[in-house]
Design a protein around this motif. Structure first.
Motif, mmCIF file in Angstrom:
data_model
loop_
_atom_site.group_PDB
_atom_site.id
_atom_site.type_symbol
_atom_site.label_atom_id
_atom_site.label_comp_id
_atom_site.label_asym_id
_atom_site.label_seq_id
_atom_site.Cartn_x
_atom_site.Cartn_y
_atom_site.Cartn_z
ATOM 1 N N ILE A 137 39.575 40.512 45.604
ATOM 2 C CA ILE A 137 39.979 39.934 46.888
ATOM 3 C C ILE A 137 40.322 38.462 46.710
ATOM 4 O O ILE A 137 41.335 37.985 47.228
ATOM 5 C CB ILE A 137 38.867 40.136 47.940
ATOM 6 C CG1 ILE A 137 38.732 41.621 48.273
ATOM 7 C CG2 ILE A 137 39.140 39.302 49.186
ATOM 8 C CD1 ILE A 137 37.466 41.978 49.025
ATOM 9 N N GLU A 138 39.509 37.749 45.959
ATOM 10 C CA GLU A 138 39.770 36.336 45.692
ATOM 11 C C GLU A 138 41.116 36.162 44.992
ATOM 12 O O GLU A 138 41.910 35.285 45.352
ATOM 13 C CB GLU A 138 38.646 35.737 44.846
ATOM 14 C CG GLU A 138 38.860 34.290 44.461
ATOM 15 C CD GLU A 138 38.899 33.321 45.645
ATOM 16 O OE1 GLU A 138 39.537 32.260 45.511
ATOM 17 O OE2 GLU A 138 38.297 33.619 46.699
ATOM 18 N N GLU A 139 41.405 37.018 44.010
ATOM 19 C CA GLU A 139 42.683 36.953 43.300
ATOM 20 C C GLU A 139 43.855 37.193 44.246
ATOM 21 O O GLU A 139 44.881 36.505 44.176
ATOM 22 C CB GLU A 139 42.698 37.993 42.176
ATOM 23 C CG GLU A 139 43.989 38.035 41.389
ATOM 24 C CD GLU A 139 44.021 39.124 40.329
ATOM 25 O OE1 GLU A 139 45.101 39.338 39.769
ATOM 26 O OE2 GLU A 139 42.980 39.767 40.067
ATOM 27 N N ALA A 140 43.697 38.150 45.144
ATOM 28 C CA ALA A 140 44.788 38.515 46.051
ATOM 29 C C ALA A 140 44.984 37.503 47.171
ATOM 30 O O ALA A 140 46.088 37.390 47.712
ATOM 31 C CB ALA A 140 44.530 39.901 46.649
ATOM 32 N N THR A 141 43.925 36.781 47.531
ATOM 33 C CA THR A 141 44.001 35.922 48.709
ATOM 34 C C THR A 141 43.971 34.433 48.382
ATOM 35 O O THR A 141 43.926 33.612 49.295
ATOM 36 C CB THR A 141 42.863 36.251 49.689
ATOM 37 O OG1 THR A 141 41.600 36.032 49.054
ATOM 38 C CG2 THR A 141 42.960 37.684 50.182
ATOM 39 N N VAL A 142 44.025 34.084 47.100
ATOM 40 C CA VAL A 142 44.053 32.673 46.733
ATOM 41 C C VAL A 142 45.287 32.041 47.379
ATOM 42 O O VAL A 142 46.343 32.659 47.483
ATOM 43 C CB VAL A 142 44.025 32.490 45.196
ATOM 44 C CG1 VAL A 142 45.318 32.967 44.552
ATOM 45 C CG2 VAL A 142 43.724 31.060 44.822
ATOM 46 N N ASP A 143 45.139 30.850 47.881
ATOM 47 C CA ASP A 143 46.226 30.119 48.535
ATOM 48 C C ASP A 143 46.722 30.778 49.824
ATOM 49 O O ASP A 143 47.861 30.556 50.229
ATOM 50 C CB ASP A 143 47.423 29.913 47.579
ATOM 51 C CG ASP A 143 47.071 29.055 46.381
ATOM 52 O OD1 ASP A 143 46.175 28.196 46.511
ATOM 53 O OD2 ASP A 143 47.682 29.262 45.318
#
Length: 103
Positions: free
Chosen positions: A13-19
């Motif tokens: 989720i962090e990878e997909a939602t960074v920025d």
């Protein structure tokens, strides 16, 4: 494929939602990862009927699987779509989306 643990899902989720900025942006980020990594053209069973998932789409209501049976087409929310066993490649991104949606 066994479901990934919460820590792994959170990392995805962090990878997909960074920025990203807010709910809609986060959902779009997850959609982008699902669209990129999920191997589509797989079968599922919806209400006892076998369907073929041909694509994933982003709608105002969420991320949906576009399912076909013969000439008929139906959009099923990914949160409600039963996954086959074995799950298609990239299905961990559906798990991540479901985890994100349940937070």
């Amino acid at each position: 494929m066994a479901s990934k643990g919460n820590a792994a899902l959170e990392a995805m989720i962090e990878e997909a939602t960074v920025d990203t900025d807010g709910y809609e942006d986060e959902r779009t980020g997850l959609f982008t990862m699902i669209e990129e990594y999920l191997a589509v053209l797989f079968t599922s069973t919806v209400l006892g009927v076998e369907v073929t998932v041909r694509k994933i789409d982003l709608t105002a209501d969420g991320i949906v699987a576009v399912c076909f049976r013969g000439r008929h087409r139906q959009r099923i929310g990914l949160l409600d779509l039963p996954l086959p066993t074995p799950a298609p490649d990239g299905a961990a991104w559906i798990d991540a989306y479901r985890h994100w949606a349940g937070r």
